[in-house]
Design a protein around this motif. Sequence first.
Motif, PDB file in Angstrom:
ATOM      1  N   PRO A  71      31.405  42.842  34.598  1.00  0.00           N
ATOM      2  CA  PRO A  71      30.596  42.712  35.810  1.00  0.00           C
ATOM      3  C   PRO A  71      30.342  41.254  36.209  1.00  0.00           C
ATOM      4  CG  PRO A  71      29.373  43.847  34.061  1.00  0.00           C
ATOM      5  CD  PRO A  71      30.713  43.487  33.518  1.00  0.00           C
ATOM      6  N   LYS A  72      30.352  40.363  35.238  1.00  0.00           N
ATOM      7  CA  LYS A  72      30.115  38.950  35.533  1.00  0.00           C
ATOM      8  C   LYS A  72      31.210  38.393  36.443  1.00  0.00           C
ATOM      9  CE  LYS A  72      29.340  34.491  33.335  1.00  0.00           C
ATOM     10  NZ  LYS A  72      29.311  33.772  32.056  1.00  0.00           N
ATOM     11  N   HIS A  73      32.446  38.814  36.191  1.00  0.00           N
ATOM     12  CA  HIS A  73      33.580  38.339  36.987  1.00  0.00           C
ATOM     13  C   HIS A  73      34.059  39.376  37.997  1.00  0.00           C
ATOM     14  CE1 HIS A  73      33.829  34.760  34.570  1.00  0.00           C
ATOM     15  NE2 HIS A  73      33.838  35.505  33.474  1.00  0.00           N
ATOM     16  N   ASP A  74      33.362  40.508  38.095  1.00  0.00           N
ATOM     17  CA  ASP A  74      33.708  41.582  39.034  1.00  0.00           C
ATOM     18  C   ASP A  74      35.140  42.069  38.849  1.00  0.00           C
ATOM     19  OD1 ASP A  74      31.992  42.916  40.610  1.00  0.00           O
ATOM     20  OD2 ASP A  74      32.358  41.764  42.429  1.00  0.00           O
ATOM     21  N   THR A  75      35.527  42.293  37.589  1.00  0.00           N
ATOM     22  CA  THR A  75      36.884  42.756  37.313  1.00  0.00           C
ATOM     23  C   THR A  75      36.877  44.019  36.459  1.00  0.00           C
ATOM     24  OG1 THR A  75      37.032  41.349  35.347  1.00  0.00           O
ATOM     25  CG2 THR A  75      37.898  40.437  37.406  1.00  0.00           C
ATOM     26  N   ALA A  76      37.834  44.875  36.725  1.00  0.00           N
ATOM     27  CA  ALA A  76      38.099  46.050  35.892  1.00  0.00           C
ATOM     28  C   ALA A  76      39.585  46.017  35.591  1.00  0.00           C
ATOM     29  CB  ALA A  76      37.717  47.324  36.629  1.00  0.00           C
TER      30      ALA A  76
END
Length: 90
Positions: A71-76
């Motif tokens: 969530p910190k880097h908005d990546t999945a």
Amino acid sequence: MNGKVQETIDWHTAKPTELDGARCILMTQAGTIIDGRLKASYPHDGYQATRFTLDDTEQNLKGMRILSVNPKHDTAILQPHITTLTVLKG
């Protein structure tokens, strides 16, 4: 078939708490289709992302990594051995 339609969750943008315990249907690179539930391993030891494995009650596939959500880097990020992933609500 009962004709019931289930709403999907966009795993690209979902929060880890939305994905934890959610039903998933995935296909591996080998073409195997697996219907199961996601199990979250929340960050520890300085690692930023929440890792998701299969919550396999039969213990055949337990620990199979599916994706990581940061969530910190908005990546999945989907694991390389998984070609498709559908996550269902409810």
